[in-house]
Design an enzyme around this catalytic site. Structure first.
Site, PDB file in Angstrom:
ATOM      1  N   ARG A  99       0.838  -1.192   0.000  1.00  0.00           N
ATOM      2  CA  ARG A  99       0.000   0.000   0.000  1.00  0.00           C
ATOM      3  C   ARG A  99       0.878   1.249   0.000  1.00  0.00           C
ATOM      4  NH1 ARG A  99      -1.905   0.828   4.342  1.00  0.00           N
ATOM      5  NH2 ARG A  99      -1.241  -0.994   5.523  1.00  0.00           N
ATOM      6  N   TYR A 129      -1.528  -3.477  -6.944  1.00  0.00           N
ATOM      7  CA  TYR A 129      -1.276  -4.259  -5.739  1.00  0.00           C
ATOM      8  C   TYR A 129      -2.392  -4.200  -4.689  1.00  0.00           C
ATOM      9  CZ  TYR A 129       1.096  -6.703  -2.124  1.00  0.00           C
ATOM     10  OH  TYR A 129       1.405  -7.646  -1.188  1.00  0.00           O
ATOM     11  N   LYS A 156      -9.666  -2.388   1.567  1.00  0.00           N
ATOM     12  CA  LYS A 156      -9.383  -1.255   2.448  1.00  0.00           C
ATOM     13  C   LYS A 156     -10.139   0.009   2.008  1.00  0.00           C
ATOM     14  CE  LYS A 156      -7.036  -3.577   5.326  1.00  0.00           C
ATOM     15  NZ  LYS A 156      -5.869  -4.281   5.069  1.00  0.00           N
ATOM     16  N   HIS A 178     -10.615  -2.542  11.380  1.00  0.00           N
ATOM     17  CA  HIS A 178      -9.528  -3.404  10.898  1.00  0.00           C
ATOM     18  C   HIS A 178      -9.321  -4.521  11.926  1.00  0.00           C
ATOM     19  CE1 HIS A 178      -5.067  -3.447   9.287  1.00  0.00           C
ATOM     20  NE2 HIS A 178      -5.822  -4.331   8.675  1.00  0.00           N
ATOM     21  N   SER A 238      -1.430  -3.591  10.316  1.00  0.00           N
ATOM     22  CA  SER A 238      -1.050  -4.463   9.206  1.00  0.00           C
ATOM     23  C   SER A 238       0.202  -5.261   9.551  1.00  0.00           C
ATOM     24  CB  SER A 238      -0.795  -3.616   7.966  1.00  0.00           C
ATOM     25  OG  SER A 238      -1.962  -2.880   7.653  1.00  0.00           O
ATOM     26  N   CYS A 250       0.647  -7.527  11.816  1.00  0.00           N
ATOM     27  CA  CYS A 250       0.881  -7.671  13.258  1.00  0.00           C
ATOM     28  C   CYS A 250       0.121  -8.835  13.871  1.00  0.00           C
ATOM     29  CB  CYS A 250       0.566  -6.374  13.979  1.00  0.00           C
ATOM     30  SG  CYS A 250       1.753  -5.071  13.619  1.00  0.00           S
ATOM     31  N   GLY A 251      -0.395  -9.753  13.050  1.00  0.00           N
ATOM     32  CA  GLY A 251      -0.871 -11.007  13.617  1.00  0.00           C
ATOM     33  C   GLY A 251      -2.361 -11.296  13.579  1.00  0.00           C
ATOM     34  N   LYS A 252      -3.162 -10.546  12.798  1.00  0.00           N
ATOM     35  CA  LYS A 252      -4.598 -10.834  12.759  1.00  0.00           C
ATOM     36  C   LYS A 252      -4.891 -12.197  12.123  1.00  0.00           C
ATOM     37  CE  LYS A 252      -5.660  -7.054  10.600  1.00  0.00           C
ATOM     38  NZ  LYS A 252      -4.278  -6.538  10.611  1.00  0.00           N
ATOM     39  N   THR A 253      -4.315 -12.434  10.939  1.00  0.00           N
ATOM     40  CA  THR A 253      -4.593 -13.699  10.252  1.00  0.00           C
ATOM     41  C   THR A 253      -4.179 -14.871  11.129  1.00  0.00           C
ATOM     42  OG1 THR A 253      -4.315 -12.645   8.110  1.00  0.00           O
ATOM     43  CG2 THR A 253      -4.112 -15.036   8.156  1.00  0.00           C
ATOM     44  N   ASP A 313      -9.388  -9.848   8.788  1.00  0.00           N
ATOM     45  CA  ASP A 313      -8.863  -8.500   8.500  1.00  0.00           C
ATOM     46  C   ASP A 313      -9.854  -7.374   8.782  1.00  0.00           C
ATOM     47  OD1 ASP A 313      -6.440  -7.142   7.503  1.00  0.00           O
ATOM     48  OD2 ASP A 313      -7.703  -6.469   5.853  1.00  0.00           O
ATOM     49  N   ASN A 324       6.384  -8.429   2.192  1.00  0.00           N
ATOM     50  CA  ASN A 324       4.935  -8.223   2.100  1.00  0.00           C
ATOM     51  C   ASN A 324       4.314  -9.115   1.017  1.00  0.00           C
ATOM     52  OD1 ASN A 324       2.485  -6.960   2.907  1.00  0.00           O
ATOM     53  ND2 ASN A 324       2.582  -5.597   1.133  1.00  0.00           N
ATOM     54  N   ARG A 326       2.179 -12.161  -0.468  1.00  0.00           N
ATOM     55  CA  ARG A 326       0.851 -12.534   0.044  1.00  0.00           C
ATOM     56  C   ARG A 326       0.302 -13.787  -0.626  1.00  0.00           C
ATOM     57  NH1 ARG A 326      -1.620  -8.858   4.085  1.00  0.00           N
ATOM     58  NH2 ARG A 326       0.012  -7.291   4.285  1.00  0.00           N
ATOM     59  N   ARG A 330       2.884  -4.064  17.732  1.00  0.00           N
ATOM     60  CA  ARG A 330       4.208  -4.660  17.750  1.00  0.00           C
ATOM     61  C   ARG A 330       5.101  -3.712  18.528  1.00  0.00           C
ATOM     62  NH1 ARG A 330       6.695  -8.232  13.829  1.00  0.00           N
ATOM     63  NH2 ARG A 330       4.780  -8.681  12.723  1.00  0.00           N
ATOM     64  N   PHE A 376       2.063 -17.058  18.664  1.00  0.00           N
ATOM     65  CA  PHE A 376       1.349 -17.969  17.765  1.00  0.00           C
ATOM     66  C   PHE A 376       0.314 -18.802  18.519  1.00  0.00           C
ATOM     67  CE2 PHE A 376       5.381 -16.883  15.665  1.00  0.00           C
ATOM     68  CZ  PHE A 376       4.874 -16.325  14.502  1.00  0.00           C
ATOM     69  N   GLU A 413       0.361 -20.406  21.160  1.00  0.00           N
ATOM     70  CA  GLU A 413       0.353 -20.186  22.621  1.00  0.00           C
ATOM     71  C   GLU A 413      -0.451 -18.944  23.001  1.00  0.00           C
ATOM     72  OE1 GLU A 413       1.117 -22.584  24.231  1.00  0.00           O
ATOM     73  OE2 GLU A 413       2.759 -23.656  23.238  1.00  0.00           O
TER      74      GLU A 413
HETATM   75  P1  GTP Z   1      -2.401  -7.736   7.408  1.00  0.00           P
HETATM   76  O1  GTP Z   1      -2.921  -8.767   6.476  1.00  0.00           O
HETATM   77  O2  GTP Z   1      -1.315  -6.924   6.821  1.00  0.00           O
HETATM   78  O3  GTP Z   1      -3.480  -6.876   7.975  1.00  0.00           O
HETATM   79  O4  GTP Z   1      -1.625  -8.525   8.601  1.00  0.00           O
HETATM   80  P2  GTP Z   1      -2.115  -9.397   9.852  1.00  0.00           P
HETATM   81  O5  GTP Z   1      -2.430  -8.516  10.998  1.00  0.00           O
HETATM   82  O6  GTP Z   1      -3.169 -10.353   9.437  1.00  0.00           O
HETATM   83  O7  GTP Z   1      -0.776 -10.177  10.254  1.00  0.00           O
HETATM   84  P3  GTP Z   1      -0.374 -11.723  10.101  1.00  0.00           P
HETATM   85  O8  GTP Z   1      -1.211 -12.619  10.959  1.00  0.00           O
HETATM   86  O9  GTP Z   1      -0.312 -12.052   8.671  1.00  0.00           O
HETATM   87  O10 GTP Z   1       1.092 -11.710  10.729  1.00  0.00           O
HETATM   88  C1  GTP Z   1       2.108 -10.880  10.254  1.00  0.00           C
HETATM   89  C2  GTP Z   1       3.455 -11.411  10.646  1.00  0.00           C
HETATM   90  O11 GTP Z   1       3.555 -11.485  12.077  1.00  0.00           O
HETATM   91  C3  GTP Z   1       3.735 -12.810  10.115  1.00  0.00           C
HETATM   92  O12 GTP Z   1       5.035 -12.881   9.626  1.00  0.00           O
HETATM   93  C4  GTP Z   1       3.544 -13.695  11.330  1.00  0.00           C
HETATM   94  O13 GTP Z   1       4.333 -14.846  11.246  1.00  0.00           O
HETATM   95  C5  GTP Z   1       3.957 -12.777  12.489  1.00  0.00           C
HETATM   96  N1  GTP Z   1       3.231 -13.129  13.742  1.00  0.00           N
HETATM   97  C6  GTP Z   1       1.900 -13.348  13.876  1.00  0.00           C
HETATM   98  N2  GTP Z   1       1.570 -13.698  15.145  1.00  0.00           N
HETATM   99  C7  GTP Z   1       2.732 -13.695  15.846  1.00  0.00           C
HETATM  100  C8  GTP Z   1       3.060 -13.973  17.220  1.00  0.00           C
HETATM  101  O14 GTP Z   1       2.217 -14.304  18.052  1.00  0.00           O
HETATM  102  N3  GTP Z   1       4.370 -13.833  17.577  1.00  0.00           N
HETATM  103  C9  GTP Z   1       5.332 -13.474  16.677  1.00  0.00           C
HETATM  104  N4  GTP Z   1       6.575 -13.378  17.104  1.00  0.00           N
HETATM  105  N5  GTP Z   1       5.064 -13.214  15.378  1.00  0.00           N
HETATM  106  C10 GTP Z   1       3.794 -13.321  14.962  1.00  0.00           C
HETATM  107  C1  SPV Z   2      -2.982  -4.523   5.176  1.00  0.00           C
HETATM  108  O1  SPV Z   2      -2.002  -3.879   4.743  1.00  0.00           O
HETATM  109  O2  SPV Z   2      -3.512  -4.249   6.282  1.00  0.00           O
HETATM  110  C2  SPV Z   2      -3.516  -5.658   4.413  1.00  0.00           C
HETATM  111  C3  SPV Z   2      -3.011  -5.874   3.051  1.00  0.00           C
HETATM  112  O3  SPV Z   2      -4.389  -6.366   4.892  1.00  0.00           O
HETATM  113  S1  SPV Z   2      -3.733  -4.790   1.886  1.00  0.00           S
HETATM  114  O4  SPV Z   2      -4.843  -5.475   1.249  1.00  0.00           O
HETATM  115  O5  SPV Z   2      -2.701  -4.480   0.893  1.00  0.00           O
HETATM  116  O6  SPV Z   2      -4.212  -3.610   2.561  1.00  0.00           O
HETATM  117 MN    MN Z   3      -4.944  -5.653   7.006  1.00  0.00          MN
END
Ligand code: GTP
Ligand code: SPV
Ligand code: MN
Length: 588
Positions: A61, A201, A210, A230, A252, A254-257, A277, A368, A370, A401, A495, A497
């Protein structure tokens, strides 16, 4: 609708127009054409899956090219780029003139959320990118059934116009990833329209995500009294079979997925996925906030996703139907990225298309990169996902983070204090947006790049939600999986845990877990956060992870005061009062 399409076609002069019906034959034809053009590689080792590598300058983005063109500058507020609508339209008219020349203009009817929702959120995305078409088919409900539903519902939709900005002259050869150095991601919140130029992208180009489901939807939600956030949505069931639904806002990457797909490590606990998301939350008749996931697919960060960290995502990917972008390619026609497997392949083609070996030094996959995967692939998908009215939310987590200061988990004092903690959410920047990575910035409610209006008014809107008569509000928590020790190692294994933290949250909401009050909020009482069976992790280590350190908080408080000053006079007095009270409780 036809007038809109005619207007855009007249402006952009495509060679042909194609309606996206969603039929299999149409999809196959688009896939074949993208393979032929070199944009996609068909993967031998993954069912119905494709690999794309973008232009190296079109990987995330572009926040500095993203605009909220509200009627007044004040309407957009201090965190958004702003330009007067008329001025922006003049620029866009220039850029879009003839921008689809030599290309096909696709018309994608889509709906964010359920097609049978009480208020279905329709859109029409016009795009000259078949890659965007394929991705939108995964990320949103699209095609003829949506077109018919728009008709049935009175014909209203959000106008979404997208062009990669790479017209082709007669006989000019195309490139694999057309885009333009000049990029504009623009939103007209009063008019409820979106114009995006120059990028192919993710969040820049898949306009349902978004641009619509957060920026435009947050403006609509402000007017109508609901929340577009979000946030992931998950379902948690305890060993007694009791269920609670939790939403969590993390910035973004920071661990949502990961949290949305968590496999709990505590015996008897079960987690199921609803969204990873975006959450739209409205009050139900019982006064609870009900959340729906407006999306239909996952656009997940690839690096760090592996069988040890997120097996659920790996299983979803195995089910097929994926589009991967900017990951690495294996020699036998599969994808790979850092963190996927313990063993690193001896040879790969990296995200730039170069030969890669472990000695290369650089990352094989872009940070980044995907995976784009249908949500129906997710083995832990909760059946409630089909319910257009959503699920009642018991807890909201805010988190970011942060190497220091922010504890693994704490409960906020009440709704207003929770809104305050959300408003000062901070996180180290990631590769999800172009710019420096790893600098701490405030990211209120993880919505900094996605609020479609003035951030101060957005805070007030959250307070108003809390003051709604009869509201049965979720409890608000703050979490941080990323706190570090002096050697730089993570203080918490993270993760799967994280299920231990979810258990504490569940039990706080249920009223069965103990907490101790501190100047910031409520921390887990000794023994209340379950670390049973967590090998090598001692109660002392937990105490460190959840600790509130007065010296760190003294620095934090100053930075919070600076942040509010920076946001200007739209910040609600009620929240400024929270800062004053915090200062008092801290004895500073
Ligand atoms: P967007 O799709 O950008 O909105 O991201 P998101 O918030 O869904 O983040 P996602 O779950 O994809 O995690 C992003 C990164 O953080 C990845 O590389 C994960 O491996 C890492 N991550 C996720 N959860 C944890 C955790 O509990 N601990 C650590 N150390 N890293 C984590
Ligand atoms: C984010 O950046 O928070 C994402 C990926 O989920 S994007 O669709 O590019 O916004
Ligand atoms: Mn996102």
């Amino acid at each position: 609708m036809l007038a809109f399409i005619k207007r855009i076609a007249t402006l952009t002069t495509p060679d042909r127009i194609e309606w996206i019906t969603g039929e299999d034959a149409q999809r196959t034809a688009i896939e074949d054409q993208l393979v032929e053009a070199g944009t996609l590689v068909r993967l031998k080792k993954k069912k119905d899956s494709f690999y794309a590598k973008s232009d190296p300058d079109d990987v995330a983005r572009v926040e500095d090219r993203t605009y909220i063109c509200s009627e007044t500058e004040e309407g957009a507020g201090p965190l958004n780029n702003w330009m007067a609508p008329a001025e922006m339209k003049e620029i866009l008219n220039g850029l879009f003139t003839g921008s689809m020349k030599g290309r096909t203009m696709y018309v994608i009817p889509f709906v964010m959320g359920h097609i049978d929702a009480t208020h279905p959120a329709f859109g029409i995305e016009i795009t000259d990118s078949p890659y965007v078409v394929l991705s939108m088919m995964i990320m949103a409900r699209t095609g003829t059934p949506v077109l018919e539903a728009i008709d049935r519902n009175g014909g209203t939709f959000v106008e979404c116009v997208h062009s990669v900005g790479a017209p082709l002259e007669e006989g000019q050869a195309d490139v694999a990833w057309p885009c333009n150095e000049t990029k504009y991601i623009t939103h007209f919140p009063e008019e409820r329209s979106i114009w995006s130029f120059g990028s192919g992208y993710g969040g820049n180009a898949l306009l349902g995500k978004k641009c619509y489901a957060l920026r435009i939807a947050s403006a609509i939600a402000h007017d109508e009294g609901w929340l577009a956030e979000h946030m992931l949505i998950l379902k948690l069931t305890n060993p007694e079979g009791e269920v609670k639904y939790i939403a969590a806002a993390f910035p973004s990457a920071c661990g949502k997925t990961n949290l949305a797909m968590i496999e709990p490590t505590i015996p008897g606990w079960k987690a199921e996925t609803l969204g990873d998301d975006i959450a739209w939350m409205r009050f139900g008749e019982d006064g609870q906030l009900y959340a729906v996931n407006p999306e239909f697919g996952l656009f997940g960060v690839a690096p760090g996703t592996g069988y040890d960290t997120n097996p659920t995502a790996m299983h979803a990917i195995e089910a097929g139907g994926n589009v991967f972008t900017n990951v690495a390619l294996t020699d036998d026609g599969d994808v790979w990225w850092e963190g996927m497997t313990e063993e690193t392949p001896a040879h790969l083609t990296d995200w730039r298309g170069n030969d890669w070996t472990p000695e290369s030094g650089a990352k094989a996959a872009h940070p980044n990169s995907r995976f784009c995967t249908p949500i129906s692939n997710v083995p832990t998908l909760a059946p409630e996902w089909q319910n257009p009215d959503g699920v009642p939310i018991s807890a909201i987590l805010f988190g970011g983070r942060r190497k220091t200061t922010m504890p693994l988990v704490m409960q906020t004092r009440d709704w207003t204090n929770g809104v305050f903690m959300g408003s000062v959410l901070s996180s180290e920047t990631t590769a999800a947006a172009v710019g420096q990575v790893g600098v701490v910035r405030r990211d209120p409610m993880a919505m900094r790049p996605f609020i479609g209006y003035n951030v101060g008014d957005y805070f007030q809107h959250w307070l108003n939600i809390g003051a709604t008569e009869g509201a049965q509000l979720p409890k608000i928590f703050y979490v941080n999986w990323f706190r570090r020790d002096e050697e730089g190692g993570f203080l918490w294994p993270g993760f799967s845990e994280n299920s231990r933290v979810l258990k504490w949250v569940f039990e706080r909401v249920a009223g069965t877990a103990e907490a101790v009050e501190n100047p910031i909020g409520f921390s887990p009482a000794e023994g209340s956060l379950d670390i049973d069976g967590l090998e090598g992790f001692t109660p002392e280590m937990l105490a460190e992870a959840i600790s509130i350190k007065p010296d760190e908080w003294a620095t934090e408080l100053e930075s919070i005061e600076e942040w509010y000053a920076e946001l200007g006079d739209h910040v609600p007095a009620e929240l400024k009062n929270e800062v004053a009270q915090l200062r008092e409780r801290m004895g500073l």
